[in-house]
Enzyme design. Sequence first.
Site, PDB file in Angstrom:
ATOM      1  CE  LYS A  47     -35.384  36.815   2.879  1.00  0.00           C
ATOM      2  NZ  LYS A  47     -36.006  38.133   3.122  1.00  0.00           N
ATOM      3  NE  ARG A 142     -37.758  45.340   4.534  1.00  0.00           N
ATOM      4  CZ  ARG A 142     -37.802  44.050   4.849  1.00  0.00           C
ATOM      5  NH1 ARG A 142     -37.056  43.569   5.814  1.00  0.00           N
ATOM      6  NH2 ARG A 142     -38.627  43.229   4.209  1.00  0.00           N
ATOM      7  CE1 TYR A 270      -2.399  37.730  14.871  1.00  0.00           C
ATOM      8  CE2 TYR A 270      -4.610  36.856  14.522  1.00  0.00           C
ATOM      9  CZ  TYR A 270      -3.324  37.103  14.051  1.00  0.00           C
ATOM     10  OH  TYR A 270      -2.972  36.721  12.782  1.00  0.00           O
ATOM     11  CG  MET A 318      -9.373  35.766   7.793  1.00  0.00           C
ATOM     12  SD  MET A 318      -8.367  36.639   6.581  1.00  0.00           S
ATOM     13  CE  MET A 318      -8.620  38.332   7.092  1.00  0.00           C
TER      14      MET A 318
END
Length: 376
Positions: A47, A142, A270, A318
């Site tokens: 998965k 769950r 930053y 980013m």
Amino acid sequence: MNRVSVAPVRRSGTFRPPTLQTLPVAVTANVARVRTRTQSTIMAVVKADGYGHGAVSVAKAAVAAGAGWLGTTSVTEASVLRAAGLAVPILTWLHPSGIDADAAGAAGVDVAVGSVDELDALLAQTAPTVRVHLHLDTGMSRGGCPRAGWDDLLGLAQRGQRARRVRVVGVMGHLALADQADPEANAAAVAGMRASRRAVRAAGLGSPPAHLAATSGALTDPATHFDMVRVGAGLVGIDPSGTVEMHGASRLTAPIVHTSEVPAGTPVGYAGAYVTDRATHLSVLPIGYADGIPRECSPEAGVEIGGRRFPVVGRVSMDQIVIDTGAVAFPVGTSATVFGPDGGATPTIRDWARWAGTIPHTIVTGIGPRVKRSTA
């Protein structure tokens, strides 16, 4: 500034973009490691795109190493494996878009059902006989059918099987506490699975195989193994119990795209969150939190270049991270290893998880789509 020599660095005439390379040989070794701990059939769970390593690549390596089943979250994921030529049985059990009985039948995929409502919705579809695994809640809360509703689920399964709408071929549950590597913590779930399997037999639904353990249970507690164990994280080198050494199955690299020589007192990134305390060299790698590098990480975080580890400095952006290489001036195009299976100077995914205060699973599954994928 005096410059320091290091081991030969990886450099090419053209940039190689940030790349996550999957190592099938490591997947093979991890399946072999699990095999030393269990005689049960191994289901390779692929998965989340094979825990970020490529579902098809991981599945093929696992099956070649002896895994007898594959596991996915959805019929859609399973269909990709079928299209790649994988013919072993496949089970899907999360169904984020519901169960499509026609698609499951067309792909020859088993589905798990964990409630009366889910099975009722499946039976309402006009489709060929669907192979189902009855999913018991063995302590996770769950998903899966609570024990109080198990008899109702079995009754509906009986009716569906008599009508040849479904065929019960498995019973499953999950272990909530297997990461503790303490068999006593699993005892209640094991007892619940045994009782539920007896109820399945008593209901005239045959003696379908049972499976309860994932990677941690497979590695640490034979009582949880039943007929099959589901190994997902372990395929790519993660043992959540932290008790068995597995083989890392990927390497993330990125090229240096910018370098500079700066004096002491230079703010980096930053808000100038890091300020150099000496004259040094800085290198920029074109990979950031949009690509899966944790934004919050400890000052220990680093990458490997030329056989040495260099710290990540300043805030993770980013699209970029900055590396302080001290007296070493690396040329643009030099390849840095963000993580890999080597250890030593090369960080591992477990190192990055520790630096970010998380688990290794989030590191490998978080690598973004801008990162190129390849297979060794």
